[in-house]
Design an enzyme around this catalytic site. Structure first.
Site, mmCIF file in Angstrom:
data_model
loop_
_atom_site.group_PDB
_atom_site.id
_atom_site.type_symbol
_atom_site.label_atom_id
_atom_site.label_comp_id
_atom_site.label_asym_id
_atom_site.label_seq_id
_atom_site.Cartn_x
_atom_site.Cartn_y
_atom_site.Cartn_z
ATOM 1 N N PRO A 123 109.802 146.081 81.798
ATOM 2 C CA PRO A 123 108.736 146.363 82.610
ATOM 3 C C PRO A 123 107.990 147.573 82.130
ATOM 4 O O PRO A 123 106.772 147.833 82.157
ATOM 5 C CB PRO A 123 108.775 146.245 84.041
ATOM 6 C CG PRO A 123 109.980 145.587 84.164
ATOM 7 C CD PRO A 123 110.802 145.932 83.222
ATOM 8 N N ASN A 124 108.699 148.478 81.718
ATOM 9 C CA ASN A 124 108.357 150.036 81.141
ATOM 10 C C ASN A 124 109.188 150.487 80.346
ATOM 11 O O ASN A 124 110.589 150.884 80.628
ATOM 12 C CB ASN A 124 108.053 150.733 82.377
ATOM 13 C CG ASN A 124 107.266 152.115 82.071
ATOM 14 O OD1 ASN A 124 107.302 152.550 80.805
ATOM 15 N ND2 ASN A 124 106.442 152.469 82.796
ATOM 16 N N GLY A 153 102.104 138.717 70.112
ATOM 17 C CA GLY A 153 100.892 139.399 70.819
ATOM 18 C C GLY A 153 100.899 140.665 69.827
ATOM 19 O O GLY A 153 100.345 141.629 70.531
ATOM 20 N N ALA A 154 100.982 140.653 68.493
ATOM 21 C CA ALA A 154 100.960 141.446 67.605
ATOM 22 C C ALA A 154 99.621 142.122 67.404
ATOM 23 O O ALA A 154 99.471 143.381 66.948
ATOM 24 C CB ALA A 154 101.376 141.043 66.159
ATOM 25 N N GLY A 162 104.022 146.727 87.153
ATOM 26 C CA GLY A 162 105.038 146.151 87.356
ATOM 27 C C GLY A 162 106.141 147.352 87.604
ATOM 28 O O GLY A 162 107.157 147.068 88.186
ATOM 29 N N THR A 163 105.764 148.583 87.076
ATOM 30 C CA THR A 163 106.597 149.868 87.371
ATOM 31 C C THR A 163 106.598 150.240 88.955
ATOM 32 O O THR A 163 107.749 150.343 89.566
ATOM 33 C CB THR A 163 106.356 150.774 86.550
ATOM 34 O OG1 THR A 163 106.315 150.338 85.133
ATOM 35 C CG2 THR A 163 106.986 152.114 86.512
ATOM 36 N N LYS A 184 93.887 147.471 82.135
ATOM 37 C CA LYS A 184 94.935 146.725 82.892
ATOM 38 C C LYS A 184 94.835 145.525 83.865
ATOM 39 O O LYS A 184 93.980 145.860 84.707
ATOM 40 C CB LYS A 184 95.967 147.793 83.515
ATOM 41 C CG LYS A 184 97.401 147.280 83.938
ATOM 42 C CD LYS A 184 98.241 148.325 84.217
ATOM 43 C CE LYS A 184 99.677 147.653 84.929
ATOM 44 N NZ LYS A 184 100.440 147.070 83.879
ATOM 45 N N THR A 216 105.769 142.117 78.424
ATOM 46 C CA THR A 216 104.563 141.487 79.239
ATOM 47 C C THR A 216 104.998 141.751 80.784
ATOM 48 O O THR A 216 106.179 141.323 81.170
ATOM 49 C CB THR A 216 104.667 140.235 79.225
ATOM 50 O OG1 THR A 216 104.088 140.092 77.548
ATOM 51 C CG2 THR A 216 103.517 139.597 79.857
ATOM 52 N N HIS A 233 96.116 153.507 86.110
ATOM 53 C CA HIS A 233 95.962 153.067 84.860
ATOM 54 C C HIS A 233 94.856 153.021 84.279
ATOM 55 O O HIS A 233 93.703 153.088 85.103
ATOM 56 C CB HIS A 233 96.691 151.704 84.756
ATOM 57 C CG HIS A 233 98.239 151.731 84.651
ATOM 58 N ND1 HIS A 233 98.864 151.685 86.010
ATOM 59 C CD2 HIS A 233 99.224 151.697 83.675
ATOM 60 C CE1 HIS A 233 100.351 151.655 85.659
ATOM 61 N NE2 HIS A 233 100.468 151.728 84.240
ATOM 62 N N HIS A 234 94.676 152.820 82.918
ATOM 63 C CA HIS A 234 93.388 152.506 82.496
ATOM 64 C C HIS A 234 92.687 151.103 82.843
ATOM 65 O O HIS A 234 93.487 150.134 83.531
ATOM 66 C CB HIS A 234 93.353 152.357 80.941
ATOM 67 C CG HIS A 234 94.433 151.264 80.445
ATOM 68 N ND1 HIS A 234 94.233 150.014 80.327
ATOM 69 C CD2 HIS A 234 95.698 151.490 80.184
ATOM 70 C CE1 HIS A 234 95.289 149.423 79.974
ATOM 71 N NE2 HIS A 234 96.180 150.099 79.911
HETATM 72 N N1 LIG Z 1 106.855 146.948 79.073
HETATM 73 C C1 LIG Z 1 106.223 148.211 78.746
HETATM 74 O O1 LIG Z 1 106.434 149.208 78.652
HETATM 75 C C2 LIG Z 1 104.668 148.083 78.510
HETATM 76 C C3 LIG Z 1 103.543 148.708 78.118
HETATM 77 C C4 LIG Z 1 102.366 148.437 77.908
HETATM 78 C C5 LIG Z 1 101.894 147.236 78.379
HETATM 79 N N2 LIG Z 1 102.743 146.539 78.800
HETATM 80 C C6 LIG Z 1 102.439 145.119 79.110
HETATM 81 O O2 LIG Z 1 102.371 144.227 77.914
HETATM 82 C C7 LIG Z 1 101.309 143.331 77.929
HETATM 83 C C8 LIG Z 1 100.329 143.604 76.755
HETATM 84 O O3 LIG Z 1 99.827 144.777 76.877
HETATM 85 P P1 LIG Z 1 98.639 145.124 75.960
HETATM 86 O O4 LIG Z 1 97.990 146.428 76.684
HETATM 87 O O5 LIG Z 1 99.157 145.146 74.614
HETATM 88 O O6 LIG Z 1 97.497 143.948 76.154
HETATM 89 P P2 LIG Z 1 96.394 143.363 75.082
HETATM 90 O O7 LIG Z 1 95.947 144.584 74.204
HETATM 91 O O8 LIG Z 1 95.623 142.681 75.967
HETATM 92 O O9 LIG Z 1 97.344 142.618 74.015
HETATM 93 C C9 LIG Z 1 97.786 141.279 74.389
HETATM 94 C C10 LIG Z 1 97.787 140.362 73.154
HETATM 95 O O10 LIG Z 1 98.328 139.341 73.505
HETATM 96 C C11 LIG Z 1 97.673 138.104 72.941
HETATM 97 N N3 LIG Z 1 97.744 137.083 73.543
HETATM 98 C C12 LIG Z 1 97.638 136.432 74.799
HETATM 99 N N4 LIG Z 1 98.129 135.401 74.765
HETATM 100 C C13 LIG Z 1 98.953 135.156 73.938
HETATM 101 C C14 LIG Z 1 99.821 133.922 73.536
HETATM 102 N N5 LIG Z 1 99.965 132.894 74.377
HETATM 103 N N6 LIG Z 1 100.512 134.051 72.465
HETATM 104 C C15 LIG Z 1 100.402 135.084 71.638
HETATM 105 N N7 LIG Z 1 99.592 136.176 71.697
HETATM 106 C C16 LIG Z 1 98.999 136.223 72.953
HETATM 107 C C17 LIG Z 1 96.298 138.713 73.049
HETATM 108 O O11 LIG Z 1 95.049 137.980 72.470
HETATM 109 P P3 LIG Z 1 93.791 137.646 72.996
HETATM 110 O O12 LIG Z 1 93.032 139.264 73.178
HETATM 111 O O13 LIG Z 1 93.241 136.823 72.050
HETATM 112 O O14 LIG Z 1 94.047 137.251 74.601
HETATM 113 C C18 LIG Z 1 96.366 140.390 72.817
HETATM 114 O O15 LIG Z 1 96.104 140.191 71.344
HETATM 115 C C19 LIG Z 1 100.745 143.415 79.343
HETATM 116 O O16 LIG Z 1 101.356 142.547 80.406
HETATM 117 C C20 LIG Z 1 100.881 144.612 79.948
HETATM 118 O O17 LIG Z 1 101.060 144.876 81.148
HETATM 119 C C21 LIG Z 1 104.245 146.578 79.007
#
Ligand SMILES: NC(=O)c1ccc[n+]([C@@H]2O[C@H](COP(=O)([O-])OP(=O)(O)OC[C@H]3O[C@@H](n4cnc5c(N)ncnc54)[C@H](OP(=O)(O)O)[C@@H]3O)[C@@H](O)[C@H]2O)c1
Length: 250
Positions: A108-109, A12-13, A147-148, A141, A82, A137-138
């Site tokens: 989750p956070n 998910g880079a 999740g938090t 989301k 995620t 959140h924005h």
């Molecule tokens: N744990 C924490 O502290 C924390 C903090 C922030 C966010 N999160 C969570 O982390 C997740 C990502 O958040 P984000 O804000 O970075 O979202 P984002 O900007 O939408 O990024 C997600 C990325 O993953 C890609 N992706 C989707 N399906 C995939 C797959 N099967 N294999 C590889 N890559 C894939 C997406 O590609 P496409 O755009 O092509 O779909 C996108 O580039 C969310 O679930 C969010 O709630 C957790």
């Protein structure tokens, strides 16, 4: 002599969190970023050969469990960011990891401040008549409640039950009064200009006790990502959240 850097891949880079995690790992000599995977790539097939010891996974809410299974099947330790991995799913990842003598973590956070809010909410759980949660959140989301917020409700309910205090009073039935999880109402806002906010409002007759954590950008995840990844590199089995990380450092 410094220890060899730990090899890490990011799944998910191209996403917001994935890009930030790449910057954290690239900017720190304790890590070697060996692979960045985006959607559409056959990363589960390539991960084993990448040499990664840890795979940091930040994709779409709901995919974390399946990706965790795929990462473990490749012989790599998952660090799942995620949203949406359930407690039962963490248990299943733990079982699979132990079968393979691996470890991992579902967080989750990553914010240490958000973790402190969860701990403070557990302390407060026994001492008030009522509690409601609010998260903001924005608008990008995808999941709600966050999740938090769900984890906060789960922890308050557990701490309340363990304290022997009576359950919290009747909860709202109207949708506008929040979604009830673990017997606790959660209100979710999605607004431009907000990054991530978490509040726990505890109340009894004549007093209100509010815990509030506010983040303005992903930088707040940095220290927690590093601590969690260091823990992930050596732990046995798959844990949930930062508790095990701080317990191991105490
Ligand atoms: N744990 C924490 O502290 C924390 C903090 C922030 C966010 N999160 C969570 O982390 C997740 C990502 O958040 P984000 O804000 O970075 O979202 P984002 O900007 O939408 O990024 C997600 C990325 O993953 C890609 N992706 C989707 N399906 C995939 C797959 N099967 N294999 C590889 N890559 C894939 C997406 O590609 P496409 O755009 O092509 O779909 C996108 O580039 C969310 O679930 C969010 O709630 C957790």
């Amino acid at each position: 002599m410094n220890p060899a850097p730990i090899a890490v891949a990011v799944v998910g880079a191209a996403g917001r969190l994935g890009q930030f995690a790449c910057r954290v790992f690239e900017g720190d000599p304790r890590w070697r970023l060996v692979a960045r995977y985006e959607r559409g790539e056959r990363w589960p097939d390539e991960l084993r050969a990448s040499g990664a010891q840890i795979a940091f996974e930040a994709t779409r809410a709901g995919l974390g469990f399946e990706h965790g299974r795929q990462i473990l099947a490749a012989g790599v330790r998952p660090l799942i960011a995620t949203s949406g991995v359930s407690v039962d799913e963490v248990g299943e990842l733990d079982r699979l990891a132990r079968e393979r003598q691996l470890g991992g973590l579902v967080v989750p956070n990553f914010s240490v401040g958000a973790w402190l809010l969860l701990r403070a909410a557990e302390l407060a759980a026994a001492h008030f008549e009522q509690v409601e949660l609010l998260e903001a959140h924005h608008p990008r989301k995808a999941d709600a409640p966050s999740g938090t917020a769900l984890e906060c409700a789960r922890r308050i309910a557990r701490a309340r039950a363990e304290s022997g205090a009576a359950p919290f009073g009747a909860q709202p039935s109207a949708a506008a009064r929040g979604d009830v999880r673990d017997g606790i109402a959660i209100h979710a806002l999605r607004l431009p200009g907000v990054y991530a906010r978490q509040e726990a409002h505890f109340a009894s007759a004549g007093e209100l006790f509010v815990l509030r954590h506010e983040m303005n950008g992903p930088e707040a995840f940095g220290p927690g990502i590093v601590l969690a990844a260091l823990h992930c590199a050596r732990c046995s089995g798959v844990g949930l959240g930062l508790d095990g990380v701080f317990a191991a450092r105490a």
